[in-house]
Design an enzyme around this catalytic site. Structure first.
Site, short mmCIF file in Angstrom:
data_model
loop_
_atom_site.label_atom_id
_atom_site.label_comp_id
_atom_site.label_asym_id
_atom_site.label_seq_id
_atom_site.Cartn_x
_atom_site.Cartn_y
_atom_site.Cartn_z
N HIS A 121 -8.59 6.76 2.29
CA HIS A 121 -9.07 5.44 2.69
C HIS A 121 -7.99 4.42 2.32
CE1 HIS A 121 -13.01 3.02 3.26
NE2 HIS A 121 -11.98 2.23 3.54
N LEU A 122 -7.31 3.87 3.32
CA LEU A 122 -6.18 2.97 3.01
C LEU A 122 -6.66 1.72 2.29
CD1 LEU A 122 -5.82 0.30 5.07
CD2 LEU A 122 -5.30 2.10 6.66
N HIS A 123 -5.77 1.14 1.51
CA HIS A 123 -6.10 -0.04 0.72
C HIS A 123 -4.82 -0.75 0.30
CE1 HIS A 123 -5.87 3.53 -1.83
NE2 HIS A 123 -5.38 2.77 -2.79
N TYR A 124 -4.89 -2.08 0.33
CA TYR A 124 -3.79 -2.92 -0.14
C TYR A 124 -3.98 -3.19 -1.63
CZ TYR A 124 -2.05 -4.30 4.48
OH TYR A 124 -1.49 -4.32 5.73
N MET A 176 0.84 -1.20 0.00
CA MET A 176 0.00 0.00 0.00
C MET A 176 0.87 1.24 0.00
SD MET A 176 -1.52 0.39 3.88
CE MET A 176 -2.39 -1.14 3.90
#
Length: 181
Positions: A110-113, A97
């Protein structure tokens, strides 16, 4: 990708809007919605099969994820690897990420892998010569190829005290993240 880079940004969080219906759909590119996280195709992929695993709760801070959120995200990363291996037979993966603008995060709020399947020789001269990538598969076809693996996963984990991600569900049968979004 140019549409993403130069296009007008819509109001609100694009990831939160994706799961408003709480079910997978080809139109939204959502492959799976669990209790605390979901899996979606990247609308602007680097390669066919480029997925993202995202917490349902709106946060941009990795250190604020709960242990349950971390567990479900980890399980969905594993399930995504299984689905991609079965469908595409990649030779490797990039998983990670980007946190913050200077780290390359396109959607910082909005965090995301990212999970990107890779093959030996999968880069070509198009990005160098004309600033474009060739994608051998349409997103709708990628969704159709991967969705059955996630439907099977959901069916296998349906019922009991586990959520679709297989983690203990501390909130019973509710699908709403703790504290809402």
């Amino acid at each position: 990708r140019m549409e993403f880079i130069t296009g007008k940004r819509e109001e609100g969080c694009v990831f939160c809007k994706m799961t408003a219906r709480r079910d997978p759909s080809r139109e939204s590119l959502v492959l799976h919605v669990g209790n605390l996280a979901f899996v979606v195709l990247n609308k602007y992929p680097y390669h066919s099969g480029h997925l993202m695993v995202i917490p349902l709760r709106h946060t941009n801070e990795l250190t604020e994820l709960t242990p349950d959120e971390n567990l479900e995200i980890s399980l969905l990363l594993q399930e995504s690897l299984k689905a991609l291996r079965a469908s595409y037979r990649p030779e490797g993966f990039n998983i990670g990420m980007n946190l913050g603008h200077c780290a390359g995060a396109g959607i910082r709020e909005h965090l995301h892998y990212h999970l990107v399947p890779r093959w030996i020789g999968d880069t070509n001269f198009f990005p160098l010569l004309c600033g474009t990538r060739s994608m051998p598969e349409l997103l709708a076809d990628t969704w159709e190829r991967l969705r059955p693996a996630f439907a099977e996963y959901e069916e296998k984990n349906r019922g009991g005290a586990t959520d679709p991600g297989g983690a203990a569900n501390p909130r019973g049968a509710s699908n709403e993240p703790e504290g809402g979004r």
